[in-house]
Design a protein around this motif. Structure first.
Motif, mmCIF file in Angstrom:
data_model
loop_
_atom_site.group_PDB
_atom_site.id
_atom_site.type_symbol
_atom_site.label_atom_id
_atom_site.label_comp_id
_atom_site.label_asym_id
_atom_site.label_seq_id
_atom_site.Cartn_x
_atom_site.Cartn_y
_atom_site.Cartn_z
ATOM 1 N N LEU A 13 -4.195 2.503 5.274
ATOM 2 C CA LEU A 13 -2.968 3.137 5.714
ATOM 3 C C LEU A 13 -2.794 4.589 5.272
ATOM 4 O O LEU A 13 -1.743 4.944 4.804
ATOM 5 N N PRO A 14 -3.725 5.506 5.380
ATOM 6 C CA PRO A 14 -3.602 6.844 4.853
ATOM 7 C C PRO A 14 -2.610 7.840 5.520
ATOM 8 O O PRO A 14 -1.725 7.419 6.157
ATOM 9 N N SER A 15 -2.702 9.414 5.540
ATOM 10 C CA SER A 15 -1.633 10.452 5.620
ATOM 11 C C SER A 15 -1.787 11.776 6.354
ATOM 12 O O SER A 15 -2.827 12.141 6.741
ATOM 13 N N ALA A 16 -0.707 12.591 6.425
ATOM 14 C CA ALA A 16 -0.815 13.904 7.063
ATOM 15 C C ALA A 16 0.136 14.958 6.546
ATOM 16 O O ALA A 16 1.149 15.224 7.122
ATOM 17 N N PHE A 17 -0.167 15.534 5.475
ATOM 18 C CA PHE A 17 0.512 16.704 4.934
ATOM 19 C C PHE A 17 -0.574 17.750 4.962
ATOM 20 O O PHE A 17 -1.194 18.067 3.976
ATOM 21 N N GLY A 18 -0.870 18.231 6.176
ATOM 22 C CA GLY A 18 -2.103 18.959 6.385
ATOM 23 C C GLY A 18 -3.176 17.904 6.543
ATOM 24 O O GLY A 18 -2.924 16.838 7.066
ATOM 25 N N ASP A 19 -4.385 18.212 6.088
ATOM 26 C CA ASP A 19 -5.463 17.234 6.173
ATOM 27 C C ASP A 19 -5.461 16.372 4.921
ATOM 28 O O ASP A 19 -5.581 16.886 3.811
ATOM 29 N N GLY A 20 -5.327 15.081 5.084
ATOM 30 C CA GLY A 20 -5.337 14.165 3.958
ATOM 31 C C GLY A 20 -4.534 12.921 4.241
ATOM 32 O O GLY A 20 -4.357 12.522 5.384
ATOM 33 N N ILE A 21 -4.036 12.321 3.165
ATOM 34 C CA ILE A 21 -3.289 11.069 3.225
ATOM 35 C C ILE A 21 -1.911 11.314 2.628
ATOM 36 O O ILE A 21 -1.787 11.915 1.575
ATOM 37 N N GLN A 22 -0.896 10.820 3.308
ATOM 38 C CA GLN A 22 0.464 10.891 2.787
ATOM 39 C C GLN A 22 1.100 9.525 3.010
ATOM 40 O O GLN A 22 0.929 8.936 4.084
ATOM 41 N N PHE A 23 1.811 9.021 1.999
ATOM 42 C CA PHE A 23 2.508 7.760 2.205
ATOM 43 C C PHE A 23 3.731 7.643 1.312
ATOM 44 O O PHE A 23 3.840 8.290 0.280
ATOM 45 N N SER A 24 4.632 6.800 1.759
ATOM 46 C CA SER A 24 5.795 6.417 0.969
ATOM 47 C C SER A 24 5.993 4.923 1.154
ATOM 48 O O SER A 24 5.524 4.340 2.135
ATOM 49 N N ARG A 25 6.680 4.303 0.195
ATOM 50 C CA ARG A 25 6.881 2.864 0.264
ATOM 51 C C ARG A 25 8.225 2.489 -0.347
ATOM 52 O O ARG A 25 8.810 3.241 -1.121
ATOM 53 N N THR A 26 8.688 1.327 0.080
ATOM 54 C CA THR A 26 9.901 0.734 -0.469
ATOM 55 C C THR A 26 9.583 -0.709 -0.804
ATOM 56 O O THR A 26 9.007 -1.422 0.023
ATOM 57 N N ILE A 27 9.912 -1.142 -2.009
ATOM 58 C CA ILE A 27 9.768 -2.551 -2.371
ATOM 59 C C ILE A 27 11.123 -3.212 -2.111
ATOM 60 O O ILE A 27 12.136 -2.780 -2.665
ATOM 61 N N ASP A 28 11.136 -4.223 -1.243
ATOM 62 C CA ASP A 28 12.374 -4.912 -0.883
ATOM 63 C C ASP A 28 12.665 -6.088 -1.797
ATOM 64 O O ASP A 28 13.804 -6.314 -2.184
#
Length: 174
Positions: A13-28
């Motif tokens: 599940l990787p990202s896009a802040f320019g070239d790369g991986i960006q992620f955020s998560r919430t634990i419910d």
């Protein structure tokens, strides 16, 4: 016990802040007798009781940190983990696999790549685990610079169907 969520977050599940991986998560939800924390040494702009959040990593970065897991009860045969996501808000990527005692098999959409890996034997015993990780991201994007995003839920249920862990993740790769 194999720690599934960090690998899933970094590899699937990787990202896009320019070239790369960006992620955020919430634990419910997390079971009363359990705890989980994923902490990165750098690359994240916020944190909470469950560790680092709002993270960005460039291709070629060395990603280091620690996973702390306390599982308060055994996960027996019949326990599952699930992923229910949409890739680019359109393509479904959903699967459920046993936590133990069998293989986990799924197909990554769009590229139609089969993934099959053995899960540990049952039961996965109650445990306290603290594991450092050190993972070098590839030098170049596996998406060849094309932005790919994914958003959805991840979860673990015990054999009785009670939620051990559930949360949401948003990720982008470019």
């Amino acid at each position: 016990m194999r720690v599934i969520f960090p690998a899933a977050a970094l590899l699937v599940l990787p990202s896009a802040f320019g070239d790369g991986i960006q992620f955020s998560r919430t634990i419910d939800t997390i079971a009363d007798d359990s705890s989980w924390s994923l902490k990165f040494d750098s690359g994240c702009s916020s944190s909470d009781d469950y560790g680092s959040n709002d993270c960005s990593f460039a291709w070629g970065d060395e990603v280091t940190g620690n996973v702390d897991l306390s599982l308060g009860h055994d996960l027996d045969e019949g326990s599952t983990f699930s992923v229910d996501m949409k890739v680019d808000s359109i393509v479904p990527f959903s699967f459920s696999c046993p936590v133990c005692g069998a293989n986990c098999t799924t197909t990554i959409p769009i590229v139609n790549q089969d993934v099959n890996f053995a899960m540990p034997p049952c039961p996965v015993s109650a445990l306290d685990l603290s594991t450092p990780f050190d993972y070098a991201l590839p030098a170049d994007s596996p998406t060849k610079g094309v932005k790919v995003s994914a958003k959805g839920t991840l979860g673990v249920k015990d054999a009785a169907g009670a939620t051990v862990l559930s949360g949401e993740i948003t990720a982008t790769v470019q």
